[in-house]
Design an enzyme around this catalytic site. Structure first.
Site, PDB file in Angstrom:
ATOM      1  N   HIS A   1     -14.113  -1.307   2.743  1.00  0.00           N
ATOM      2  CA  HIS A   1     -14.320  -2.191   3.902  1.00  0.00           C
ATOM      3  C   HIS A   1     -14.136  -1.431   5.206  1.00  0.00           C
ATOM      4  O   HIS A   1     -13.583  -1.951   6.175  1.00  0.00           O
ATOM      5  CB  HIS A   1     -13.371  -3.389   3.845  1.00  0.00           C
ATOM      6  CG  HIS A   1     -13.819  -4.454   2.886  1.00  0.00           C
ATOM      7  ND1 HIS A   1     -14.367  -4.163   1.667  1.00  0.00           N
ATOM      8  CD2 HIS A   1     -13.793  -5.818   2.960  1.00  0.00           C
ATOM      9  CE1 HIS A   1     -14.651  -5.296   1.036  1.00  0.00           C
ATOM     10  NE2 HIS A   1     -14.322  -6.313   1.788  1.00  0.00           N
TER      11      HIS A   1
ATOM     12  N   GLU B   1       0.816  -1.224   0.000  1.00  0.00           N
ATOM     13  CA  GLU B   1       0.000   0.000   0.000  1.00  0.00           C
ATOM     14  C   GLU B   1       0.845   1.267   0.000  1.00  0.00           C
ATOM     15  O   GLU B   1       0.459   2.291  -0.561  1.00  0.00           O
ATOM     16  CB  GLU B   1      -0.947   0.007   1.202  1.00  0.00           C
ATOM     17  CG  GLU B   1      -1.990  -1.110   1.186  1.00  0.00           C
ATOM     18  CD  GLU B   1      -1.448  -2.447   1.674  1.00  0.00           C
ATOM     19  OE1 GLU B   1      -0.310  -2.479   2.214  1.00  0.00           O
ATOM     20  OE2 GLU B   1      -2.152  -3.464   1.529  1.00  0.00           O
TER      21      GLU B   1
END
Lengths: 292, 335
Positions: free
Chosen positions: B112, B61
């Site tokens: 999420h 990420e």
């Protein structure tokens, strides 16, 4: 006698040169570094002096395509200083290339100056391609630029990034290496300044990152080891990268340059205490005497 | 609820995924980076439609965020989405320096998000990122309330210059906005008028706020319900009007009670028109595994908490909120 600082307005052309022609340029850059850091009263002397020879060849040896009068030129090659703390050498180089007046070198790290302590993209200083200074990020940004050029725009630009060796202790640089090899970025050249010094000591003592070359090879780079103060070797390394790019070798290039921190200033050479310190007046006098 | 109707259920992440495809159709320079979970955060739609503009970065990420910065610095509108737990925190330094400080066209999707990711448990239930992301200078932060608003918000952040973050969830949540419902970055949307208490919510808590308002109306209390999907920039005017008209506020968010929407609303009102505020959210705790509905009950994220908080806020307003009641609140808070 008090030290009086002046910066000449001399600029240098970007063209193919014989190796011996670079010493004059590197000397001017090193003198700029000492002067601007002395005036700033803070900043990083060691790595900036240590990479001056590489910057001289990269910007004034016809390696990179750029136009100081049109910094946003669409066809320019780009350089990202991942080791953002080395910005005094980049500022001097850009000024000597004609991106902005050498007058600005008086105000390194000062309030209101575009020459921030670490490069700030918000300052809109011509030639600065991104904010950098949080170690490890710049090289990954450069990988993104190289992906954009090679995979989306499909142009012929080259992307360069320079990291320190302490910097590769940051795990994200290996994520960048992984992506560069995965996307076969032969338009990307990673220059590693290997002086084996970081703030706390020898890189091998603080946290060994050796062996370096084998790591980059294992990731899938074409690795070139050079003496970062030998102009012939620096020129050859960049020529090899150019030919990797032109022949679409399908691999990124890593130039691992063994350098000496503080190169050119007797009392700073290979001494890690100069990683993050500027010279005081007496030290600046000696340094400028050494740099003649 | 007079005009607002339940139109079914759908996850906000679908709105994000569809919005990205629409952006891709409109603009050649939109690119998307994947962080391995493209089928979860619905960047898979874009990947299928525009494979030449989709790049997989793997489970990395930090690298994806800085690579996105490199694309943005090369004239692209660069999206990267992952779970909010990783696309707001794992890459926090990259967001701060390479994205926000550079002030460039990087758009981050935090999927999420919140407790309703459910069975995955606390590690994957991001409950703190509104607090972090909204403190970054230059940053825009939106938390859409339903599927359709998520789609509109995705297009809006793509078309707005600069760093943006959109937070959305996994589970299917009520759909109640329509093509006619206004959405604009920097504007809050009043869904229901009322002058007794203002309920300011974002994300799936907007629906709960509407349910609470309906229950309150049975007691003769008219609650104003504000969908505050644009956390940053925040709509000062709408919030100050709510404080002035109602005299007390309840905030509701699927996030820690510290530093999120509630904090943002408190900052605005404290400066411009101080009124008592009750905060509905997760009270300084990590989540745990469970079904979304179970967890919403356990962590106090239903209309019932909003209802009770509204009554409390009204009471504090009417009694004068500088009294002992506040001290008691601190005791309540320690649980």
């Amino acid at each position: 006698m008090a030290l009086e600082i002046t910066f000449s307005d001399k600029t240098f052309e970007n063209k193919k040169r014989n190796p011996e022609e670079f010493s004059e340029i590197a000397l001017e850059i090193r003198r700029d570094i000492i002067k601007s850091l002395y005036l700033a009263k803070s900043g990083h002397s060691g790595g900036t002096l240590g990479t001056s020879d590489i910057f001289s060849v990269l910007f004034f040896g016809g390696v990179m395509k750029y136009n100081p009068n049109d910094p946003e030129w669409k066809e320019r090659d780009r350089f990202v200083l991942s080791a953002g703390h080395l910005c005094p050498v980049l500022y001097s180089t850009l000024a000597r290339a004609g991106y902005f007046s050498t007058e600005e070198l008086y105000r390194l790290r000062k309030y209101g100056s575009r020459l921030q302590g670490h490069p700030g993209y918000d300052m809109k200083l011509p030639g600065i391609e991104s904010s950098t200074g949080s170690l490890g990020q710049g090289v990954s940004i450069a990988v993104g630029m190289a992906m954009s050029d090679k995979l989306v725009d499909k142009n012929n630009r080259k992307i360069f990034a320079l990291t320190g060796d302490g910097e590769i202790e940051e795990g994200t640089v290996w994520e960048a290496a992984m992506a560069a090899a995965n996307y076969k970025l032969d338009n990307f050249c990673w220059i590693l300044d290997n002086n084996d010094c970081q703030i706390d000591g020898r890189v091998r003592d603080v946290m060994s990152i050796y062996p370096i070359a084998q790591k980059f090879e294992a990731f899938g780079f074409d690795v070139i080891n050079i003496d970062g103060h030998n102009y012939s070797e620096i020129i050859k390394a960049f020529e090899k990268f150019k030919s990797n790019h032109e022949s679409k070798i399908g691999k990124p290039t890593a130039i691992i340059a063994r350098t000496i921190m503080g190169k050119g200033v007797s009392f700073m050479e290979d001494n890690y205490i100069w990683h993050g310190n500027p010279p005081n007046e007496e030290q600046a006098k000696i340094a400028l005497h050494d740099l003649k | 609820m007079s005009e607002i109707k339940l139109l079914g259920k759908k996850p906000t992440r679908h709105g994000f995924g569809e919005g990205l495809v629409m952006l891709g159709e409109r603009y050649d320079n939109v690119i998307v980076l994947g962080g391995d979970i493209t089928g979860s955060v619905m960047t898979s739609y874009f990947k299928e439609r525009f494979p030449e503009r989709f790049f997989s970065i793997g489970v990395a990420e930090q690298n994806a965020t800085t690579i996105a910065a490199g694309f943005a610095l090369s004239g692209k509108i660069a999206f990267f989405a992952s779970y909010s737990a990783f696309s707001a925190f794992r890459n926090a330094d990259q967001l701060r320096i390479s994205v926000a400080y550079n002030d460039i066209n990087v758009k981050i999707g935090g999927g999420h998000a919140g407790i309703t990711v459910g069975p995955d448990g606390a590690t994957h239930q991001a409950l703190e990122e509104i607090a972090f992301v909204r403190t970054l200078p230059n940053m825009t932060l939106v938390v859409p309330c339903d599927y359709l608003e998520a789609k509109k918000a995705t297009i809006a952040i793509g078309e707005k210059f600069g760093p943006c973050f959109i937070r959305f969830g996994r589970s299917a949540v009520p759909m109640f906005t329509t093509d006619e419902t206004p959405f604009e970055i920097g504007k809050a949307n009043e869904l229901r008028d009322g002058k007794d208490v203002a309920i300011v919510a974002c994300g799936l808590m907007v629906w709960e706020a509407l349910l609470a308002a309906e229950e309150l109306s049975k007691k003769g209390i008219n609650a104003r319900v504000i969908n505050n999907s644009s956390i940053k920039p925040i709509d000062v005017e709408t919030l100050v009007n709510a404080a002035r008209d109602c005299g007390c506020i309840v905030t509701a968010e699927e996030h820690q009670v510290h530093g999120g929407l509630g904090g943002a609303v408190a900052e605005v009102t404290a400066k411009n028109y101080p009124v008592p505020i009750e905060f509905v959210g997760v009270r300084d705790k990590f989540g745990c595994s469970g079904e979304p509905e179970e967890l919403m009950v356990k962590f106090g994220l239903t209309w019932k908490e909003i209802y009770a908080s509204a009554l409390k806020a009204i009471e504090r307003r009417d009694k004068g909120f500088r009294g002992l009641r506040q001290v008691k609140d601190v005791e309540d808070y320690k649980e």
